[in-house]
Design a protein around this motif. Sequence first.
Motif, short mmCIF file in Angstrom:
data_model
loop_
_atom_site.label_atom_id
_atom_site.label_comp_id
_atom_site.label_asym_id
_atom_site.label_seq_id
_atom_site.Cartn_x
_atom_site.Cartn_y
_atom_site.Cartn_z
N ASN A 221 60.12 33.19 43.53
CA ASN A 221 59.44 32.96 42.26
C ASN A 221 57.93 33.12 42.48
OD1 ASN A 221 58.15 31.66 39.95
ND2 ASN A 221 60.18 30.83 39.48
N ARG A 248 61.70 28.43 44.78
CA ARG A 248 62.70 28.97 43.86
C ARG A 248 62.94 30.44 44.17
NH1 ARG A 248 59.68 27.11 38.51
NH2 ARG A 248 57.95 27.53 39.98
N ILE A 250 64.94 34.08 42.86
CA ILE A 250 65.44 34.72 41.65
C ILE A 250 66.72 35.48 41.99
CG2 ILE A 250 64.90 36.29 39.75
CD1 ILE A 250 63.10 33.81 39.97
N SER A 256 67.06 31.34 38.17
CA SER A 256 66.17 30.76 39.18
C SER A 256 66.89 29.62 39.89
CB SER A 256 64.87 30.24 38.54
OG SER A 256 64.04 29.66 39.52
#
Length: 920
Positions: A221, A248, A250, A256
């Motif tokens: 992220n 996080r 993706i 997420s």
Amino acid sequence: MVITNEKERLKALFSYNIMDTDAEKHYDSITKLATYICKTSMAAINLIGDNRLWIKSKVGIDVCEVAQEISFCKYTIQSEAILEIKDTTLDSRFKNNPFVTGDAGIRYYAGIPLIDPDGYILGALCVFDTVTRELDEKQKEALKFLANEVVLHFEAAKKNHELQLLLKEQQKFQALFNNSIELHFVLNQNGKIEFVNESVEKQLGYTKEEITGRNIWDFCNPEDRANVLQKLKQTLNRGEKQIIVDTRMIAKNGESKWFSWSNVTANGKWLINGRDVTSQMAIQQELQQLSLVASHVNNGVAINDADNNILWVNKAFEKITGYELKDIKGRKLRNIIIGKDSDKQILEYAIAQTASKNSFSIEILAYHQEQKPIWLSIMNSVILDEQGEMNRSVEIITDITEQKKTELELQTLSFAVKKSEAGVLIRNGKEQVIWMNEALEKIWGWKLSELQGLTIEHQFTGKETNIAEYQKARKAVLHKKPYDIEIALYRKDGTLVWLSIYNNPLFDHEGNVIRQLSIITDITIRKKAEQELVRTREEALQLSRAKQTFLSVMSHEIRTPINAIIGMSRFLLDEHPAPHQLDNLNTLQFSSENLLKLVNDILDFTKIETGNMALEAIPVNLEELARRTLHTLTFKLDGKKINLNLATDAKIPEFVLADSTRLYQIMINLLGNAVKFTSEGEVKLVLTLEKEDQETVTIKFCISDTGIGIPPDKLDSIFEAYTQASTDTARKYGGTGLGLTITKKLIELHQSTIQVTSTFGFGSKFSFTINFNRTTDNMQAIIPNQEQENGPSLVLVADDDMINRTLAKKVLSKLNIQADIAENGLVALEMAMQKDYDLILMDMQMPVMDGLEATKKIRELPEEKYQTLPIIALTGSVFGIDLEVMYKDGLTDHFLKPYTPEGLYNKIKPYLKKQLVTSD
């Protein structure tokens, strides 16, 4: 180099995993080639294990293994060289071997050891034959080559086996790696993905092929990249190799997900493991929101569901009770913290209020997770839903344990202060009386109601009050300091009372005095006792001084006539008396000397008992002192067949710091007793060095005899005053019974103890040890550093007793010394100013001017000769006299009357320049 350690050799052999394996063609080819080259009928590759020889490959031989003790190879492995036996029947090692004498009929043997790269001998390549023969050099070289080939095959097989094991482990790891639910990446330094496990497809939706070769940051992220990079940089700057971060990722479908990453750098690569923590993060965020209100308070907070079961607690709750949320979630608080001493009525009240959907507040004794009691204040608030039913309840919990302790302590202190025998007075910052207990009312005679609100000025002072001490207390109060005094004050009725007063100011946070706390104790009885004690002590001191004065005077007065009697009796004996007078004179001398010893014992005993005896510390030659002591006893043998022997340790220093007078007294008492109670045999004195260091030496003295001994039941009582071993001892041998008592106390003055062993009828042994300080200064040699002059010395004798003057003059005349006499100190002073005397013998107790005063006057004369003139005190007693002060006032030495001519001679000889000549 060949390594011969058998344990390590076997370990090396077994590491190849060849023992007890099937036949292999390449080994069989080597043995066949060996028979061909060496032209023998038999060959074998032998491995020597623990107690057996195992054959890996063979030609012309049927057996597979042989006991080690009958194998030929056991000799082969003893060196690196080829072992060749051309005729086994002629070799003492082999001629009786069953392979030689049996059906095999082996006549020839050659073997070369199989040595691995680490130098361990694993076995041997051997050739045999039933006829004698001999290998040429080419055959031997070929045999060595074949042996090396065997070892190379061993090494290759070993490495192949290790590779197979490694491959299996790698396959296991690969399976574990791919089946892991976590993500495992291998990245280069730039973050490019070089390897990833198969879990990536399940976790992120990408296949391995889709993700390999791309950068890890492509899937992170963007909002988290800056934080992660900063943390990576900080960790690397600290020199750490492992980094744990949460970020996080993706997924392929755009979702997420939170992953917790553990990153390790090694060999230029990043090894990272990621675990999906999306659900945990959601729970954590929910808890953070839930605890937002309670996280900043010190009180414990517990949130319960509709059934009063715990849903959540804050950190303060955990700190107060010791319970974590995971331990108590879903349970009721009352079932967790209530214990055996909790108030059941308060608990029932809380349950009833909850059932009635009412909020409540209680204080209850509860129990910490460690089962220690704690006091809690619990405020319960009920939250109702729209239908009026209980939806939640919130409990605010405060630890009031210290508050309860303080309340209890205050109650206890209040009760103790009220009932205390010591008075307690509390005043405010203006020194006005606020409170006092019953004990102080009794001490002062005033009631609290009479003094409350008043300041204490002079209500309690009177003529016996120490005003300076009173002012000291007032000054301490003005300077905001505590004070502790003892002072005489007066009660309300005017009677005197002695008080101990300790006062301490109490301050507020700004440093202002808000209270004065005084602890007051009646010490009247103690003060009266102290005054009585002072009076009694003064009377005791006066009595002690009077006793010392009496003993000093009596000692002088008794010794003076004894001196005359002893001296005159000796002179009469020296003047060749008539035979009928000799017995009378001997009796007179014997009686007077016994009388003197009795007086000496009594005075010495009294000095020790009253603590008036102190030890000198001057250089003393212990061996010389011991020799002179024994020599003194030769005159007391009275024809007894006794050998007086001395043995001294050669390691004893020549001089030590000691009191020669008291050491002589100890030794003469013990040796005198030994001579007295021994008819024949030996009396022996032994001096031994027990231990030493740079500053001190410890000497053991041992006096033994072959006398009558001491009965066992009397050993503990012989040191008691006026006590002897038996009643007939005093009648037969005489004595006061004080000698051993004085000796024991003199030894104790030296910080030592005396031991005695004895066999009744065979003798006794007395011993003790004394610690002496070392000295390098020979102060015994008092004689001036100049040659002695010829001619008689001139001595002044000052004594108020005419007989003593006459006696002294006679003694000095026998020593070829001219003597002048003076009847008091004043005359002695005048005569010293008129003539140059070599020495002055000064009596201490004389009329007009005593000896000490005369000595000080002589020392005050201006000429230098008066500063070095030897002045020796002649005294009948040193009881009550401070010898150190006497020497400081100018006396050179002292000599106790009565004295013998020999004693006087030994005393004055070191101080005279001129040679002394004694007359027969």
